[in-house]
Design a protein around this motif. Structure first.
Motif, PDB file in Angstrom:
ATOM      1  N   ALA A 134       0.832  -1.208   0.000  1.00  0.00           N
ATOM      2  CA  ALA A 134       0.000   0.000   0.000  1.00  0.00           C
ATOM      3  C   ALA A 134       0.863   1.254   0.000  1.00  0.00           C
ATOM      4  N   GLN A 135       1.939   1.231   0.796  1.00  0.00           N
ATOM      5  CA  GLN A 135       2.833   2.387   0.816  1.00  0.00           C
ATOM      6  C   GLN A 135       3.451   2.627  -0.557  1.00  0.00           C
ATOM      7  N   ALA A 136       3.907   1.537  -1.191  1.00  0.00           N
ATOM      8  CA  ALA A 136       4.523   1.653  -2.518  1.00  0.00           C
ATOM      9  C   ALA A 136       3.523   2.156  -3.549  1.00  0.00           C
ATOM     10  N   ALA A 137       2.304   1.619  -3.508  1.00  0.00           N
ATOM     11  CA  ALA A 137       1.288   2.026  -4.482  1.00  0.00           C
ATOM     12  C   ALA A 137       0.921   3.497  -4.303  1.00  0.00           C
ATOM     13  N   LEU A 138       0.744   3.935  -3.066  1.00  0.00           N
ATOM     14  CA  LEU A 138       0.387   5.326  -2.817  1.00  0.00           C
ATOM     15  C   LEU A 138       1.504   6.276  -3.222  1.00  0.00           C
ATOM     16  N   TYR A 139       2.740   5.907  -2.868  1.00  0.00           N
ATOM     17  CA  TYR A 139       3.873   6.784  -3.195  1.00  0.00           C
ATOM     18  C   TYR A 139       4.059   6.910  -4.704  1.00  0.00           C
TER      19      TYR A 139
ATOM     20  N   CYS B 125       2.988   9.777 -10.051  1.00  0.00           N
ATOM     21  CA  CYS B 125       2.235   9.914 -11.307  1.00  0.00           C
ATOM     22  C   CYS B 125       1.467  11.237 -11.330  1.00  0.00           C
ATOM     23  N   HIS B 126       0.783  11.520 -10.249  1.00  0.00           N
ATOM     24  CA  HIS B 126       0.010  12.764 -10.184  1.00  0.00           C
ATOM     25  C   HIS B 126       0.939  13.974 -10.274  1.00  0.00           C
ATOM     26  N   ALA B 127       2.095  13.891  -9.622  1.00  0.00           N
ATOM     27  CA  ALA B 127       3.050  15.005  -9.688  1.00  0.00           C
ATOM     28  C   ALA B 127       3.528  15.224 -11.114  1.00  0.00           C
ATOM     29  N   TYR B 128       3.769  14.131 -11.813  1.00  0.00           N
ATOM     30  CA  TYR B 128       4.217  14.224 -13.207  1.00  0.00           C
ATOM     31  C   TYR B 128       3.153  14.883 -14.079  1.00  0.00           C
TER      32      TYR B 128
ATOM     33  N   GLY C 223      -1.189  18.483  -8.298  1.00  0.00           N
ATOM     34  CA  GLY C 223      -0.595  18.646  -6.976  1.00  0.00           C
ATOM     35  C   GLY C 223      -1.481  18.212  -5.842  1.00  0.00           C
ATOM     36  N   ARG C 224      -2.780  18.531  -5.892  1.00  0.00           N
ATOM     37  CA  ARG C 224      -3.678  18.193  -4.808  1.00  0.00           C
ATOM     38  C   ARG C 224      -3.810  16.684  -4.647  1.00  0.00           C
ATOM     39  N   LYS C 225      -3.942  15.954  -5.758  1.00  0.00           N
ATOM     40  CA  LYS C 225      -4.053  14.497  -5.689  1.00  0.00           C
ATOM     41  C   LYS C 225      -2.752  13.873  -5.185  1.00  0.00           C
ATOM     42  N   ALA C 226      -1.622  14.422  -5.634  1.00  0.00           N
ATOM     43  CA  ALA C 226      -0.330  13.910  -5.162  1.00  0.00           C
ATOM     44  C   ALA C 226      -0.202  14.116  -3.656  1.00  0.00           C
TER      45      ALA C 226
ATOM     46  N   LEU D 202       5.135  23.327  -5.731  1.00  0.00           N
ATOM     47  CA  LEU D 202       3.720  23.678  -5.702  1.00  0.00           C
ATOM     48  C   LEU D 202       3.279  24.075  -4.289  1.00  0.00           C
ATOM     49  N   PRO D 203       2.227  24.894  -4.188  1.00  0.00           N
ATOM     50  CA  PRO D 203       1.721  25.271  -2.862  1.00  0.00           C
ATOM     51  C   PRO D 203       1.264  24.069  -2.038  1.00  0.00           C
ATOM     52  N   GLU D 204       0.796  23.010  -2.715  1.00  0.00           N
ATOM     53  CA  GLU D 204       0.329  21.829  -1.988  1.00  0.00           C
ATOM     54  C   GLU D 204       1.448  21.182  -1.173  1.00  0.00           C
TER      55      GLU D 204
END
Length: 442
Positions: free
Chosen positions: A100-105, A110-113, A117-120, A150-152
């Protein structure tokens, strides 16, 4: 994107940064998979492929492990959207904490790429809070450089610094350990504040009835002025000690915020005169960076004046770091993996833990010193601007003013000021690199 490895007992989790990011980086290396066979590794890719049009017998046997592995493989091929689907699928397959940690990180990467920003931030917040992801990993990973601008990220970092149910206390605990090293007697002072306040409170508890009797008067009543004086001393002592306790707490919070900013500063990237990119932390004990931030005309004039003192400044290890307001541009990145293209990745051998190991040798440090010249260029200007403006805010300086910041050899801020520096004063202030004071500063 960080690589997560699972040991045979499913208890060891770590992150590393390979030299070449273009290669597929499986979450679980071949030697650490539960079923150590080439056939199973092949099944991971076939059974979890989101582009498969025909169902396979293994399709119903996909696991969180295999989906994370496949997601990493897809992303290395530039298929960001498909990789994101795999990481989301892994989270839906009842993963263990490591998976779970690996999948979330990796999902956050992916979201950062994609600039989300908010999803990341949401993914990283959950990983830190629920799955013990070290916040230092977020600070250190070059693949999250765009997110840190990013501000996030600023919001997430501030939450982590303060600690709480939404983000956990691991990052704050690490900051407090550093704070205790820098201010080792704060705990002792607090103990005495509490102890003396308690003593004064107990004394006041017994003095209050005596003061009432003294005020009422009568035979055997204590002296009013003496009793009132004792009560006043106790009340005054409690007020002073409580004020000192809260003042010390405020100073600790300011110190934690400064340590957090120092950690962020240490991960900001620079381009040396040889086009080699390093993080500021890699220059510790080697140079004293002087950050010049402001309008282009002001910074250019300051650099021109510094040239007159070039020899003396070099003797003192000064490295100029110009930051021009408003010139931050998002770099054009070839979409073949996180961070940079394969060609660019090959040109950045110094970023990551691999360099940290190689830099232990005298040869590596000598080579780095030979590449350092009088001036460098900033990489990721948005990150630099954000850090400088945070520093300005903490010191009560209007955001966007021309400022200079001189760092110590150990990477901490030595001093800062408005406008551009007086180079003749800096030459007098800074000792030469071979001097005893410079050795003590390391």
């Amino acid at each position: 994107m960080a690589v997560t490895a699972l040991a045979l007992n499913h208890q060891l989790l770590f992150f590393s940064y390979p030299k070449k990011r273009a290669k597929s980086r499986p979450l679980f290396p071949k030697k650490a998979t539960l079923l150590n066979s080439e056939k199973k590794a092949h099944i991971f890719i076939v059974s979890c492929s989101s582009s498969s049009t025909s169902p396979s017998p293994e399709a119903n046997n996909q696991t969180a492990e295999s989906c994370v592995n496949l997601g990493l493989s897809l992303f290395s091929k530039g298929r960001v959207k498909d990789a994101l689907v795999q990481f989301e699928t892994a989270l839906s397959l009842d993963p263990n904490p490591v998976e779970a940690q690996a999948a979330l990180y990796n999902k956050a990467c992916c979201h950062a790429y994609r600039g989300e920003g908010r999803k990341a931030a949401d993914c990283l917040r959950t990983a830190v809070r629920d799955y013990n992801l070290k916040f230092g990993t977020i600070l250190n990973d070059p693949d999250l450089a765009s997110f840190r601008a990013l501000p996030e990220f600023k919001e997430l970092q501030e939450e982590a610094r303060l600690g709480g149910e939404d983000i956990g206390y691991s990052f704050r605990r690490d900051l407090k350990l550093i704070s205790e090293v820098q201010a080792p007697f704060r705990g002792v002072r607090r103990f005495f504040y509490v102890a003396f306040s308690a003593a004064a409170g107990i004394s006041l508890f017994f003095t209050a009835p005596r003061l009432f009797l003294a005020f009422k008067g009568g035979d055997g009543a204590p002296d009013f002025l003496e009793t009132a004086g004792n009560a006043a001393i106790n009340i005054g002592g409690i007020i002073v000690l409580v004020a000192l306790f809260f003042w010390d707490n405020k100073k600790e919070e300011e110190q934690l915020a400064q340590i957090s900013r120092d950690e962020t500063l240490s991960r900001l990237p620079l381009c040396l005169s040889t086009n080699r990119v390093v993080e500021l932390v890699q220059l510790r004990d080697t140079v004293r960076p002087v950050i010049l931030a402001g309008k282009k005309e002001s910074v250019s004039l300051a650099i021109e004046k510094a040239e007159r003192f070039r020899t003396e400044l070099l003797r003192r290890g000064v490295l100029l770091v110009p930051v021009i307001w408003g010139e931050g541009r998002t770099p054009q990145v070839e979409k073949k993996g996180f961070g940079v293209s394969p060609k660019a990745a090959a040109a950045l051998p110094s970023i990551g833990e691999d360099f940290g190991k190689r830099a232990q040798s005298i040869t590596a440090k000598s080579k780095l010193k030979s590449e350092i010249r009088f001036k460098s260029e900033v990489v990721s200007p948005e990150e630099w601007e954000r850090w400088i403006k945070d520093q300005q805010k903490s010191e009560g300086v209007t955001s966007g003013e021309d400022v200079y910041i001189i760092l110590r050899l150990d990477g901490r801020v030595r001093r800062s000021g408005k406008g551009m520096p007086d180079w003749s004063q800096i030459v007098k202030e800074l000792p030469p690199m071979e001097a005893l004071l410079s050795k003590l500063e390391r």
